[in-house]
Design an enzyme around this catalytic site. Structure first.
Site, PDB file in Angstrom:
ATOM      1  N   GLU A  43       0.864  -1.184   0.000  1.00  0.00           N
ATOM      2  CA  GLU A  43       0.000   0.000   0.000  1.00  0.00           C
ATOM      3  C   GLU A  43       0.897   1.230   0.000  1.00  0.00           C
ATOM      4  O   GLU A  43       1.783   1.347   0.849  1.00  0.00           O
ATOM      5  CB  GLU A  43      -0.930   0.044   1.215  1.00  0.00           C
ATOM      6  N   GLU A  68       4.942   4.817   3.519  1.00  0.00           N
ATOM      7  CA  GLU A  68       4.441   6.140   3.901  1.00  0.00           C
ATOM      8  C   GLU A  68       5.625   7.098   3.965  1.00  0.00           C
ATOM      9  O   GLU A  68       6.691   6.749   4.444  1.00  0.00           O
ATOM     10  CB  GLU A  68       3.711   6.045   5.260  1.00  0.00           C
ATOM     11  N   ASP A  95       9.642   7.857   0.161  1.00  0.00           N
ATOM     12  CA  ASP A  95       8.855   8.498  -0.884  1.00  0.00           C
ATOM     13  C   ASP A  95       8.710   7.493  -2.024  1.00  0.00           C
ATOM     14  O   ASP A  95       9.711   6.972  -2.528  1.00  0.00           O
ATOM     15  CB  ASP A  95       9.607   9.754  -1.360  1.00  0.00           C
ATOM     16  N   ASP A 117      -2.857  11.799  -2.395  1.00  0.00           N
ATOM     17  CA  ASP A 117      -2.894  13.264  -2.475  1.00  0.00           C
ATOM     18  C   ASP A 117      -3.234  13.688  -3.906  1.00  0.00           C
ATOM     19  O   ASP A 117      -2.654  13.170  -4.864  1.00  0.00           O
ATOM     20  CB  ASP A 117      -1.529  13.843  -2.067  1.00  0.00           C
ATOM     21  N   LYS A 121      -2.739  21.123  -8.986  1.00  0.00           N
ATOM     22  CA  LYS A 121      -2.178  21.973 -10.045  1.00  0.00           C
ATOM     23  C   LYS A 121      -1.646  21.117 -11.197  1.00  0.00           C
ATOM     24  O   LYS A 121      -0.960  20.113 -10.952  1.00  0.00           O
ATOM     25  CB  LYS A 121      -1.034  22.830  -9.486  1.00  0.00           C
ATOM     26  N   THR A 192     -10.694   2.971   4.825  1.00  0.00           N
ATOM     27  CA  THR A 192      -9.488   3.639   5.313  1.00  0.00           C
ATOM     28  C   THR A 192      -9.930   4.782   6.239  1.00  0.00           C
ATOM     29  O   THR A 192     -11.118   5.120   6.307  1.00  0.00           O
ATOM     30  CB  THR A 192      -8.660   4.218   4.143  1.00  0.00           C
ATOM     31  N   GLU A 193      -8.946   5.419   6.892  1.00  0.00           N
ATOM     32  CA  GLU A 193      -9.291   6.559   7.761  1.00  0.00           C
ATOM     33  C   GLU A 193      -9.983   7.662   6.946  1.00  0.00           C
ATOM     34  O   GLU A 193     -11.001   8.203   7.348  1.00  0.00           O
ATOM     35  CB  GLU A 193      -8.025   7.127   8.427  1.00  0.00           C
ATOM     36  N   TYR A 194      -9.403   7.975   5.778  1.00  0.00           N
ATOM     37  CA  TYR A 194      -9.976   9.038   4.946  1.00  0.00           C
ATOM     38  C   TYR A 194     -11.342   8.640   4.392  1.00  0.00           C
ATOM     39  O   TYR A 194     -12.234   9.465   4.267  1.00  0.00           O
ATOM     40  CB  TYR A 194      -9.012   9.408   3.802  1.00  0.00           C
ATOM     41  N   GLU A 195     -11.473   7.382   4.077  1.00  0.00           N
ATOM     42  CA  GLU A 195     -12.759   6.899   3.544  1.00  0.00           C
ATOM     43  C   GLU A 195     -13.871   7.083   4.585  1.00  0.00           C
ATOM     44  O   GLU A 195     -14.975   7.523   4.264  1.00  0.00           O
ATOM     45  CB  GLU A 195     -12.607   5.418   3.160  1.00  0.00           C
TER      46      GLU A 195
HETATM   47  N1  SAM Z   1      -4.323   6.024   2.734  1.00  0.00           N
HETATM   48  C1  SAM Z   1      -4.730   6.742   3.922  1.00  0.00           C
HETATM   49  C2  SAM Z   1      -6.217   6.814   3.998  1.00  0.00           C
HETATM   50  O1  SAM Z   1      -6.887   6.546   2.985  1.00  0.00           O
HETATM   51  O2  SAM Z   1      -6.741   7.104   5.085  1.00  0.00           O
HETATM   52  C3  SAM Z   1      -4.092   8.131   3.956  1.00  0.00           C
HETATM   53  C4  SAM Z   1      -4.507   9.075   2.871  1.00  0.00           C
HETATM   54  S1  SAM Z   1      -3.632  10.644   2.923  1.00  0.00           S
HETATM   55  C5  SAM Z   1      -4.634  11.718   2.040  1.00  0.00           C
HETATM   56  C6  SAM Z   1      -2.304  10.324   1.765  1.00  0.00           C
HETATM   57  C7  SAM Z   1      -1.100   9.716   2.424  1.00  0.00           C
HETATM   58  O3  SAM Z   1      -0.161   9.385   1.413  1.00  0.00           O
HETATM   59  C8  SAM Z   1      -0.399  10.666   3.375  1.00  0.00           C
HETATM   60  O4  SAM Z   1      -0.147   9.998   4.595  1.00  0.00           O
HETATM   61  C9  SAM Z   1       0.889  11.024   2.641  1.00  0.00           C
HETATM   62  O5  SAM Z   1       1.952  11.336   3.515  1.00  0.00           O
HETATM   63  C10 SAM Z   1       1.137   9.780   1.828  1.00  0.00           C
HETATM   64  N2  SAM Z   1       1.929  10.013   0.593  1.00  0.00           N
HETATM   65  C11 SAM Z   1       1.683  10.963  -0.336  1.00  0.00           C
HETATM   66  N3  SAM Z   1       2.597  10.904  -1.325  1.00  0.00           N
HETATM   67  C12 SAM Z   1       3.437   9.892  -1.008  1.00  0.00           C
HETATM   68  C13 SAM Z   1       4.582   9.348  -1.623  1.00  0.00           C
HETATM   69  N4  SAM Z   1       5.073   9.869  -2.769  1.00  0.00           N
HETATM   70  N5  SAM Z   1       5.208   8.316  -1.034  1.00  0.00           N
HETATM   71  C14 SAM Z   1       4.740   7.809   0.135  1.00  0.00           C
HETATM   72  N6  SAM Z   1       3.643   8.285   0.776  1.00  0.00           N
HETATM   73  C15 SAM Z   1       2.996   9.311   0.220  1.00  0.00           C
END
Ligand code: SAM
Length: 213
Positions: A43, A68, A95, A117, A121, A192-195
């Site tokens: 994930e 993450e 990353d 995310d 833009k 998920t948390e966001y869901e």
């Molecule tokens: N997946 C979780 C949920 O649905 O509840 C979290 C969603 S949150 C909006 C997006 C997560 O992706 C953040 O914790 C962010 O730090 C991580 N993230 C964004 N770009 C990333 C990247 N390039 N590599 C690793 N993690 C990333």
């Protein structure tokens, strides 16, 4: 997303037995770290880890890795694992841009992207985790028939993702703009948390599953 700094989280993550702090060393060899030959699923953007922890609990026959970028978020996922340790779940703080440095060809058969995310833009389109640039990275990691599963409530990001998938020659296996109203796709859904947050506000959840040709 708003990020609350958690002092000491980077050090705690580095020291945890559930995180892999030198992930490049395991490229092509992740099975030996899990000490079995079960499939490996990843994930990306695991956040606080609810989804992957529940998924790993339901599927002990599969190995899971949560990736993450931020320690302050990942620490919550690691805490869940410390409270209820699962032998088939590990975490990497990195990353995802560098994912091909960490996983070898065909090393995973499924990648989950949940509420990634949106990078609204245009000039940041390459950073979206469903952009053609990321799809070409995933293609190296996935064997023929391997899949990505993507959920979001962001309809612009979802439309963009569908376009990128088509342009990249992937096959769309499933697609809905209302996951929670789709009996078939919602059957084994793990929120998920966001869901949870966005569906409580009344936002419909979109989901797609796309397969490497
Ligand atoms: N997946 C979780 C949920 O649905 O509840 C979290 C969603 S949150 C909006 C997006 C997560 O992706 C953040 O914790 C962010 O730090 C991580 N993230 C964004 N770009 C990333 C990247 N390039 N590599 C690793 N993690 C990333």
């Amino acid at each position: 997303m708003r990020l609350k700094n958690v002092p000491g989280s980077r050090e705690m993550i580095a020291e945890s037995e559930y995180t892999v702090s030198n992930p490049e060393q395991w490229k092509g060899n992740w099975h030996s770290l899990f000490e079995n030959n079960h499939p490996i699923r990843i994930e990306i953007g695991t956040g606080k880890g609810k989804f992957i922890h529940e998924l790993a609990m339901r599927h002990p026959e599969v190995n899971f890795i949560g990736i993450e970028k931020y320690s302050s978020v990942l620490i919550r996922a690691v805490e869940k694992q410390e409270q209820n340790p699962l032998p088939n779940l590990l975490f990497v703080r990195m990353d995802a841009e560098y994912i091909t440095d960490v996983f070898g060809e065909n090393e995973t058969d499924r990648i989950y992207l949940n509420f990634s995310d949106p990078w609204p833009k245009d000039r940041h389109a390459k950073r979206r985790l469903t952009s053609r640039e990321y799809l070409s990275r995933y293609r190296i990691l996935l064997p023929a028939g391997g899949c990505i599963e993507f959920k979001t409530d962001n309809t612009d990001l979802f439309s963009f993702s569908l376009e990128e998938i088509a342009l990249s020659g992937w096959t769309l296996l499933a697609c809905t703009h209302d996951l929670h109203g789709d009996e078939e796709l919602n059957r084994d859904n793990i929120m998920t948390e966001y869901e949870e947050k966005f569906s409580a506000k009344g936002n419909p959840i979109c989901k797609l599953i796309a397969q490497v040709p």
